[in-house]
Enzyme design. Structure first.
Site, PDB file in Angstrom:
ATOM      1  N   LYS A 197       0.031   5.387  -6.072  1.00 19.24           N
ATOM      2  CA  LYS A 197      -0.994   5.390  -7.142  1.00 19.24           C
ATOM      3  C   LYS A 197      -1.904   6.611  -7.009  1.00 19.24           C
ATOM      4  CE  LYS A 197      -4.748   4.072  -6.171  1.00 19.24           C
ATOM      5  NZ  LYS A 197      -5.379   2.797  -6.022  1.00 19.24           N
ATOM      6  N   TYR A 222      -8.979  -3.621 -11.005  1.00 26.65           N
ATOM      7  CA  TYR A 222      -8.657  -2.368 -10.319  1.00 26.65           C
ATOM      8  C   TYR A 222      -7.449  -1.677 -10.952  1.00 26.65           C
ATOM      9  CZ  TYR A 222     -11.406  -3.465  -6.073  1.00 26.65           C
ATOM     10  OH  TYR A 222     -12.393  -3.719  -5.174  1.00 26.65           O
ATOM     11  N   CYS A 235      -1.488   1.667  -3.147  1.00 27.10           N
ATOM     12  CA  CYS A 235      -2.499   2.722  -2.941  1.00 27.10           C
ATOM     13  C   CYS A 235      -1.925   4.139  -2.876  1.00 27.10           C
ATOM     14  CB  CYS A 235      -3.253   2.504  -1.632  1.00 27.10           C
ATOM     15  SG  CYS A 235      -3.457   0.813  -1.122  1.00 27.10           S
ATOM     16  N   GLU A 288     -25.954  15.428  -2.812  1.00 28.55           N
ATOM     17  CA  GLU A 288     -27.371  15.620  -2.491  1.00 28.55           C
ATOM     18  C   GLU A 288     -28.259  14.687  -3.313  1.00 28.55           C
ATOM     19  OE1 GLU A 288     -29.254  19.403  -3.641  1.00 28.55           O
ATOM     20  OE2 GLU A 288     -27.602  19.738  -5.030  1.00 28.55           O
ATOM     21  N   HIS A 305     -27.212  21.660  -0.623  1.00 27.07           N
ATOM     22  CA  HIS A 305     -27.249  22.186  -1.988  1.00 27.07           C
ATOM     23  C   HIS A 305     -26.272  23.343  -2.164  1.00 27.07           C
ATOM     24  CE1 HIS A 305     -29.104  22.877  -5.849  1.00 27.07           C
ATOM     25  NE2 HIS A 305     -29.181  24.149  -5.559  1.00 27.07           N
ATOM     26  N   GLU A 320      -7.260   1.825 -13.144  1.00 24.31           N
ATOM     27  CA  GLU A 320      -6.662   3.003 -12.499  1.00 24.31           C
ATOM     28  C   GLU A 320      -5.484   3.531 -13.333  1.00 24.31           C
ATOM     29  OE1 GLU A 320      -5.945   1.687  -8.449  1.00 24.31           O
ATOM     30  OE2 GLU A 320      -8.000   2.138  -7.888  1.00 24.31           O
ATOM     31  N   CYS A 361       0.825  -1.212   0.000  1.00 19.51           N
ATOM     32  CA  CYS A 361       0.000   0.000   0.000  1.00 19.51           C
ATOM     33  C   CYS A 361       0.859   1.263   0.000  1.00 19.51           C
ATOM     34  CB  CYS A 361      -0.937  -0.009   1.206  1.00 19.51           C
ATOM     35  SG  CYS A 361      -1.857   1.516   1.361  1.00 19.51           S
TER      36      CYS A 361
HETATM   37  P1  NDP Z   1      -8.163  -7.744 -10.190  1.00 18.03           P
HETATM   38  O1  NDP Z   1      -8.509  -9.009  -9.528  1.00 18.03           O
HETATM   39  O2  NDP Z   1      -8.925  -6.516  -9.850  1.00 18.03           O
HETATM   40  O3  NDP Z   1      -8.296  -7.916 -11.762  1.00 18.03           O
HETATM   41  C1  NDP Z   1      -7.555  -8.881 -12.445  1.00 18.03           C
HETATM   42  C2  NDP Z   1      -7.912  -8.795 -13.910  1.00 18.03           C
HETATM   43  O4  NDP Z   1      -6.997  -9.596 -14.642  1.00 18.03           O
HETATM   44  C3  NDP Z   1      -9.292  -9.312 -14.222  1.00 18.03           C
HETATM   45  O5  NDP Z   1      -9.819  -8.517 -15.260  1.00 18.03           O
HETATM   46  C4  NDP Z   1      -9.030 -10.744 -14.676  1.00 18.03           C
HETATM   47  O6  NDP Z   1      -9.963 -11.212 -15.589  1.00 18.03           O
HETATM   48  C5  NDP Z   1      -7.706 -10.572 -15.400  1.00 18.03           C
HETATM   49  N1  NDP Z   1      -6.882 -11.784 -15.428  1.00 18.03           N
HETATM   50  C6  NDP Z   1      -6.606 -12.620 -14.407  1.00 18.03           C
HETATM   51  N2  NDP Z   1      -5.776 -13.580 -14.812  1.00 18.03           N
HETATM   52  C7  NDP Z   1      -5.511 -13.354 -16.116  1.00 18.03           C
HETATM   53  C8  NDP Z   1      -4.725 -14.018 -17.091  1.00 18.03           C
HETATM   54  N3  NDP Z   1      -4.041 -15.111 -16.795  1.00 18.03           N
HETATM   55  N4  NDP Z   1      -4.703 -13.520 -18.347  1.00 18.03           N
HETATM   56  C9  NDP Z   1      -5.387 -12.399 -18.651  1.00 18.03           C
HETATM   57  N5  NDP Z   1      -6.153 -11.729 -17.773  1.00 18.03           N
HETATM   58  C10 NDP Z   1      -6.211 -12.212 -16.514  1.00 18.03           C
HETATM   59  O7  NDP Z   1      -6.599  -7.577  -9.974  1.00 18.03           O
HETATM   60  P2  NDP Z   1      -5.599  -6.341 -10.041  1.00 18.03           P
HETATM   61  O8  NDP Z   1      -4.307  -6.927 -10.445  1.00 18.03           O
HETATM   62  O9  NDP Z   1      -6.162  -5.212 -10.819  1.00 18.03           O
HETATM   63  O10 NDP Z   1      -5.526  -5.906  -8.504  1.00 18.03           O
HETATM   64  C11 NDP Z   1      -5.167  -6.860  -7.506  1.00 18.03           C
HETATM   65  C12 NDP Z   1      -5.925  -6.624  -6.235  1.00 18.03           C
HETATM   66  O11 NDP Z   1      -5.398  -5.490  -5.586  1.00 18.03           O
HETATM   67  C13 NDP Z   1      -7.393  -6.321  -6.439  1.00 18.03           C
HETATM   68  O12 NDP Z   1      -8.163  -7.488  -6.452  1.00 18.03           O
HETATM   69  C14 NDP Z   1      -7.722  -5.445  -5.271  1.00 18.03           C
HETATM   70  O13 NDP Z   1      -8.157  -6.251  -4.213  1.00 18.03           O
HETATM   71  C15 NDP Z   1      -6.403  -4.791  -4.915  1.00 18.03           C
HETATM   72  N6  NDP Z   1      -6.404  -3.381  -5.363  1.00 18.03           N
HETATM   73  C16 NDP Z   1      -7.302  -2.517  -4.816  1.00 18.03           C
HETATM   74  C17 NDP Z   1      -7.338  -1.212  -5.210  1.00 18.03           C
HETATM   75  C18 NDP Z   1      -8.347  -0.295  -4.602  1.00 18.03           C
HETATM   76  O14 NDP Z   1      -8.903  -0.629  -3.563  1.00 18.03           O
HETATM   77  N7  NDP Z   1      -8.634   0.850  -5.232  1.00 18.03           N
HETATM   78  C19 NDP Z   1      -6.423  -0.693  -6.218  1.00 18.03           C
HETATM   79  C20 NDP Z   1      -5.548  -1.685  -6.763  1.00 18.03           C
HETATM   80  C21 NDP Z   1      -5.548  -2.972  -6.337  1.00 18.03           C
HETATM   81  P3  NDP Z   1     -11.320 -11.950 -15.127  1.00 18.03           P
HETATM   82  O15 NDP Z   1     -12.249 -10.888 -14.661  1.00 18.03           O
HETATM   83  O16 NDP Z   1     -11.739 -12.644 -16.361  1.00 18.03           O
HETATM   84  O17 NDP Z   1     -10.926 -12.911 -14.032  1.00 18.03           O
END
Ligand code: NDP
Length: 448
Positions: free
Chosen positions: A51, A178, A48, A442, A437, A182, A43
């Protein structure tokens, strides 16, 4: 005198580990924490915090344009990635210092090397030294996963993106979650040509469909490119450093930086958990009970390594509850109901409680209220971009069971509104509250 060197040995000084260490020490425990990289964890060091600072930096691109509509004579402005990058990294250094001070002022011994589990009460340091502790807490977080595709070694992950030498002219981001959304927002604002490559046609699985659709629509209009249902075949690197992503179907996409944002997996490699009989789940995370205790009585685990909810504030709560339970004579569990979350995309989105689809499945009859509006600031700025707020109400009880929104400051607004959802307030309670307002928030008390 205790039979052990420490009452608690924590492996990993991230959000969960630091909180657990300092609270346990405040309860009177003798605590050590081992960290092989930097204090603060994902983080603070490469997640976080940096970012969010990049997002603030990127937002100036639109703000400077909009400022002209508000009467400001803004000359053409240039952007220097290196200045933003270095200032962000400087802030990360400052925060790491604060985390170190916290450990120090709570008399937690920080050991700057890798530690692995060598038995129910023993850890082994990289230097070979063995240390015993009455309890061990594993808080080693998660690590980016990269897809198994030829040439994947040419790509980076969110670990490296904060250190780029240049802002890429063209970036391909693999994933639709995520991190992908982002960073697509950040680099697009900073002037990069951005392509999101996703294996399915769904972005941000788990968020409400209307909100996800709105993000896709706004991102597309802004100029972010999407390749859905894309199966990568191989990645090639040219002599000049440019990369070419080839797919099973369709034309290749070329870029200067390829970033994988394809999920994160519990960080357990070589941690020695088998030496203490710590069991893992099918997904390769540490199995824990409601008190974060593993299958080994003296070993606990908190945060992403347990894969409950991969969110910093959740890891912090788990670490705190663990310390209170084991050292504070106050057994506590974490309540995972109605945890708000946000994606700091451009614009950001946020949600708490059930999505419309979940509520229909679980409750049967639900009422859905929406407000689809152009924020006042966007109107004067000449931006077509619309915000969308959505409230899901249990039709039988009038209770608000979900709130989802996309638009400027959505995470800031949702954090406050989440208190009402968590408290089980009704649609009538929202309606009884007088609007503030003029504000975007709101809309929440004016939903018809
Ligand atoms: P996410 O789980 O959000 O998303 C992963 C993405 O990658 C999905 O679209 C998934 O597709 C795809 N994917 C997974 N495996 C493969 C693969 N082998 N080939 C191609 N695509 C693939 O993960 P992130 O890496 O974005 O973030 C990790 C974690 O970090 C998040 O789950 C979150 O908990 C945390 N995080 C939180 C944030 C916040 O609170 N603002 C900011 C950044 C991270 P599919 O949907 O098909 O599975």
């Amino acid at each position: 005198m205790s039979d052990y060197d420490f009452d608690l040995f924590v492996i990993g000084a991230g959000s969960g580990g630091v909180r657990a260490s300092r609270v346990a020490a405040a309860h009177g425990a003798k605590v050590a924490v081992a960290e092989e990289f930097r204090v603060g964890g994902t983080c603070v060091i490469r997640g976080c915090v940096p970012k969010k600072l990049l997002i603030y930096g990127a937002h100036f691109a639109e703000d400077l344009k909009d400022a002209r509509r508000f009467g400001w004579n803004v000359p053409d402005c240039g952007f220097e990635w290196q200045t933003l990058r270095d200032n962000v990294l400087g802030e990360v250094d400052r925060l790491e210092g604060l985390y170190r001070n916290t450990l120090d002022s709570n008399k937690v011994e920080l050991i700057g090397e890798r530690a692995t589990v060598a038995g129910p009460h023993t850890v082994k340091l990289a230097s070979g030294r063995e240390i015993t502790a009455k309890y061990i807490l594993v808080a080693t977080g998660a690590w980016p996963v990269t897809p198994d595709v030829e040439g994947a070694e040419h790509g980076i992950t969110s670990n490296e993106v904060f250190h780029l030498d240049e802002c890429p002219k063209r970036i391909v981001i693999v994933g639709g979650g995520y991190i992908a959304n982002e960073f697509a927002g950040i680099f697009h604002q900073l002037g990069s040509h951005v392509t999101i490559v996703n294996r399915s046609s769904t972005l941000l699985r788990g968020y409400d469909e209307s909100i996800r659709d709105r993000l896709l629509q706004i991102s597309t209009v802004k100029g972010i490119n999407f390749r859905f249902n894309a199966q990568m075949e191989r990645i090639e690197k040219d002599k000049d450093g440019s990369l070419h992503v080839h797919f099973k179907d369709g034309d290749p996409v070329s870029c200067d930086v390829l970033m994988f944002a394809t999920g994160r997996t519990p960080n357990l490699d070589g941690l020695g958990l088998e030496s203490a009989g710590v069991e893992l789940s099918d997904k390769g995370a540490i199995k824990v009970d409601d008190y974060s205790r593993t299958s080994c009585e003296s070993i606990y685990a908190v945060g992403d390594v347990t894969d409950r909810l991969q969110l910093t504030p959740v890891a912090i709560r788990e670490g705190h509850a663990f310390a209170d339970t084991v050292f504070g004579d106050n057994p506590r569990t974490v309540d995972y109901g109605c945890v708000p979350s946000a994606v700091f995309s451009h614009p950001p989105l946020a949600g708490v409680g059930m999505t419309e689809a979940e509520a229909k499945n679980r409750l049967g009859t639900v009422k859905v209220y929406t407000s689809d509006f152009r924020p006042m600031k966007n109107v004067l700025a000449g931006r077509e971009e619309r915000a969308l707020y959505k409230m899901i109400v249990d039709a039988t009880t009038d209770r608000v069971v979900g709130l989802h929104m996309i638009g400027p400051d959505a995470p800031e607004i949702l954090q406050a509104a989440a208190i009402a959802v968590k408290a089980g307030l009704t649609k009538q309670d929202f309606d009884d509250t007088v609007a503030l307002h003029p504000s975007m928030a709101e809309e929440l008390v004016l939903l018809k």
